[in-house]
Enzyme design. Structure first.
Site, short mmCIF file in Angstrom:
data_model
loop_
_atom_site.label_atom_id
_atom_site.label_comp_id
_atom_site.label_asym_id
_atom_site.label_seq_id
_atom_site.Cartn_x
_atom_site.Cartn_y
_atom_site.Cartn_z
CE1 TYR A 130 -4.62 -1.80 5.18
CE2 TYR A 130 -3.07 -0.06 4.60
CZ TYR A 130 -3.96 -1.04 4.22
OH TYR A 130 -4.20 -1.27 2.90
CB SER B 17 -0.88 -0.01 1.26
OG SER B 17 -1.46 1.24 1.52
#
Length: 248
Positions: free
Chosen positions: A143, A130
């Protein structure tokens, strides 16, 4: 055209969003695709549509997966979730769940897949990281930590597997126009009393130099290229699809 005939591909989180798009792209290129997902019904539906097979699996139960053998040519570690809390309020169990699912599970599956890839002298490991594997955002500590860790695993796998003809690379998307993001846009518009277009521009495109979100097909196309023979010497790399977010 990428030719993946006679190749076996495993895509985690393959029943929806980016995973579904990649499963469809690999199947269209001739691969036999294993759609791995915790949602059995959705996995079966996607697998049936693309002529692949479904694997209903809880990737958060890594102890049950450790020691399994995976005979696949392409491994796509894509499954993930999101939880948002300040560090001081982040429930430990949620923090552990994210890091188990998004870092430990890719390690366990990579460990399981590499022996067969090494024996064949060919393999592709593609990790869906990401922008948060390269940049941080407040309230996303679990995350961000998982995706940064996945980048480290990507680089280490690349160094160890490269001499055996196996590459490992990461794709680092920003926001992608998936059903989940569309829902978030609608929810934020209602919560903040602004239009969906304003939410898109102010929040989801706030870091992007390109006034457009990527589509799942954009990510699938890049994954397909990284799985191809043309990408044989691309190894240990991070491929950003973020409209320029990481350029700042």
């Amino acid at each position: 055209m990428v030719d993946l005939n006679k190749k076996r591909a495993l895509v985690t989180g393959g029943a929806s969003g980016l995973g579904k798009a990649m499963s469809e792209a690999f199947a269209a290129a001739g691969a036999h695709v294993i759609v791995a997902d915790v949602n059995a019904e959705s996995a079966e539906a996607v697998a049936s549509d693309i002529g692949g097979e479904a694997w209903t699996v809880n990737l958060a139960d890594t102890s049950a997966l450790d020691g399994v053998d995976l005979d696949v040519d392409i491994l796509v570690n894509n499954a993930g979730i999101q939880r948002i809390h300040p560090i001081t309020e982040f429930p430990l169990e949620e923090w552990r769940l994210i890091n188990t699912l998004m870092l430990e599970a890719p390690f366990v599956l990579t460990k399981a897949a590499l022996p067969a890839m090494h024996a064949k002298g060919w393999g592709r490991v593609i990790n869906l990281s990401s922008i948060h594997g390269l940049r941080a955002s407040a309230n996303k500590s679990a995350y961000v930590a998982a995706k940064h860790g996945l980048m480290g695993l990507t680089k280490t796998t690349a160094l160890e597997a490269g001499p055996h003809g196996v590459t490992c690379n990461a794709i680092n998307p920003g926001y992608v126009m998936t059903p989940m993001v569309k829902g978030q846009i609608a929810d934020q518009a209602k919560t903040n009393g602004i239009t969906e277009d304003e939410v898109l521009e102010q929040v989801f495109l706030g870091h992007s130099a390109v006034p457009k979100l990527a589509d799942p097909g954009d990510i699938a196309a890049l994954a397909l290229f990284l799985a191809s023979d043309a990408a044989a010497v691309i190894n240990g790399s991070a491929h950003s699809v973020d409209g320029g977010w990481s350029a700042a």
